[in-house]
Design a protein around this motif. Structure first.
Motif, PDB file in Angstrom:
ATOM      1  N   LEU B  48       0.845  -1.189   0.000  1.00 24.70           N
ATOM      2  CA  LEU B  48       0.000   0.000   0.000  1.00 24.70           C
ATOM      3  C   LEU B  48       0.880   1.237   0.000  1.00 24.70           C
ATOM      4  N   TYR B  50       0.732   5.789   0.730  1.00 29.93           N
ATOM      5  CA  TYR B  50       0.077   7.025   1.129  1.00 29.93           C
ATOM      6  C   TYR B  50       0.719   8.180   0.366  1.00 29.93           C
ATOM      7  N   LEU B  56      -6.108   6.990   6.071  1.00 31.19           N
ATOM      8  CA  LEU B  56      -6.213   5.544   6.249  1.00 31.19           C
ATOM      9  C   LEU B  56      -6.151   4.910   4.870  1.00 31.19           C
ATOM     10  N   VAL B  57      -5.136   4.113   4.677  1.00 27.48           N
ATOM     11  CA  VAL B  57      -4.877   3.543   3.359  1.00 27.48           C
ATOM     12  C   VAL B  57      -5.097   2.040   3.411  1.00 27.48           C
ATOM     13  N   LYS B  58      -5.868   1.547   2.484  1.00 25.51           N
ATOM     14  CA  LYS B  58      -6.092   0.101   2.403  1.00 25.51           C
ATOM     15  C   LYS B  58      -5.230  -0.488   1.296  1.00 25.51           C
ATOM     16  N   GLY B  59      -4.679  -1.659   1.589  1.00 32.65           N
ATOM     17  CA  GLY B  59      -3.812  -2.289   0.618  1.00 32.65           C
ATOM     18  C   GLY B  59      -4.296  -3.677   0.250  1.00 32.65           C
ATOM     19  N   GLY B  62      -5.727  -7.550   2.762  1.00 37.04           N
ATOM     20  CA  GLY B  62      -6.338  -7.154   4.022  1.00 37.04           C
ATOM     21  C   GLY B  62      -5.510  -6.225   4.891  1.00 37.04           C
ATOM     22  N   PHE B  63      -4.378  -5.793   4.412  1.00 40.66           N
ATOM     23  CA  PHE B  63      -3.546  -4.859   5.171  1.00 40.66           C
ATOM     24  C   PHE B  63      -4.038  -3.422   5.020  1.00 40.66           C
ATOM     25  N   GLU B  64      -3.807  -2.646   6.050  1.00 37.50           N
ATOM     26  CA  GLU B  64      -4.048  -1.217   5.978  1.00 37.50           C
ATOM     27  C   GLU B  64      -3.060  -0.478   6.866  1.00 37.50           C
ATOM     28  N   GLU B  66      -2.289   3.635   8.671  1.00 40.40           N
ATOM     29  CA  GLU B  66      -2.810   4.969   8.950  1.00 40.40           C
ATOM     30  C   GLU B  66      -1.663   5.953   9.074  1.00 40.40           C
ATOM     31  N   THR B  77      -1.230  -2.563   9.748  1.00 43.65           N
ATOM     32  CA  THR B  77      -2.059  -3.461  10.540  1.00 43.65           C
ATOM     33  C   THR B  77      -2.835  -4.418   9.652  1.00 43.65           C
ATOM     34  N   LYS B  78      -3.252  -5.520  10.297  1.00 37.37           N
ATOM     35  CA  LYS B  78      -4.134  -6.479   9.641  1.00 37.37           C
ATOM     36  C   LYS B  78      -4.938  -7.124  10.748  1.00 37.37           C
TER      37      LYS B  78
END
Lengths: 113, 115
Positions: B48, B50, B56-59, B62-64, B66, B77-78
């Protein structure tokens, strides 16, 4: 989708020998890079190019030379290999510009004995 | 000057539990921030990024992450770890402009997932 392709994938060299690593990208990217990855040190930039016919030094350029005669290819040369050059080498490319993704090849494992 | 700190060299989690990989950066300019993943004997793949849009970025997978400017952090995080998440993760910061030499890789965090 080939992306970024590196050859060879594995090579063992004797000290003092020379070799060239070839990187090819099919994404029409302007920027190309060569990194080396060593345990505990992350990725360090060796040389880079911002366009065909241009090259520039990165963080750790000593002992390496590069050429970018064609936009899609970026060659990394070792003129006289040393054991300190044992590493994993990654080629990468990007469009350049703010926030653009860098795309990596799968790596070339080089051992100098 | 820019720098990237990944606070943990190794993280171990049980399968199905949350993942938190920490990254702090310093940059004199508005940075672009990335997370890359490297599986054994493979190249780096973008998870992901930014670039000053949503914080808040989603990749993928299921990872994201902030982006918190006040804390100069970009933690990954996941919610639930999977065995296939075991890999090395790199936080990367790049300067707003096009100069290559402002792309800085963190040292990496090795994630282990216990069955």
């Amino acid at each position: 989708n080939a992306g970024v392709t590196q050859t060879p994938k594995f090579r063992v060299l004797k000290t003092g020998q020379s070799m060239t690593l070839l990187c090819a990208q099919d994404m029409n990217h302007e920027y190309m890079y060569w990194y080396r990855q060593d345990p505990g040190m992350g990725l360090r930039l060796i040389h880079y190019s911002v366009g065909e016919g241009t090259t520039a030094k990165g963080e750790v350029p000593d002992g390496y030379n590069v050429s970018r005669l064609k936009k899609q290819n970026f060659l990394l040369g070792l003129e006289s290999a040393a054991p300190s050059q044992t590493s994993v080498y990654f080629c990468a490319s990007s469009r350049g510009g703010r926030g653009n993704t860098i795309y990596f090849g799968e790596g070339s494992w080089l051992t100098v004995v | 000057a820019q720098s990237v700190t990944q606070l943990d060299s190794h993280v171990s989690v049980s399968e199905g539990t949350p993942v938190l990989l920490r990254c702090n950066y310093s940059s004199s300019y508005s940075p672009s921030l990335f997370w890359y993943v490297q599986h054994p004997n493979k190249g780096l793949q973008l998870l992901l990024k930014y670039t000053s849009a949503a914080t808040l970025v989603k990749g993928i997978n299921g990872f994201e992450a902030e982006f918190k400017k006040s804390e100069t952090s970009f933690h990954l995080t996941k919610p639930s770890a999977h065995m296939s998440d075991a890999a090395e993760y790199f936080c990367v910061v790049s300067r707003q402009k096009t100069s290559y030499d402002k792309v800085i890789f963190g040292p990496g965090t090795s994630l282990s997932v216990i069955p």
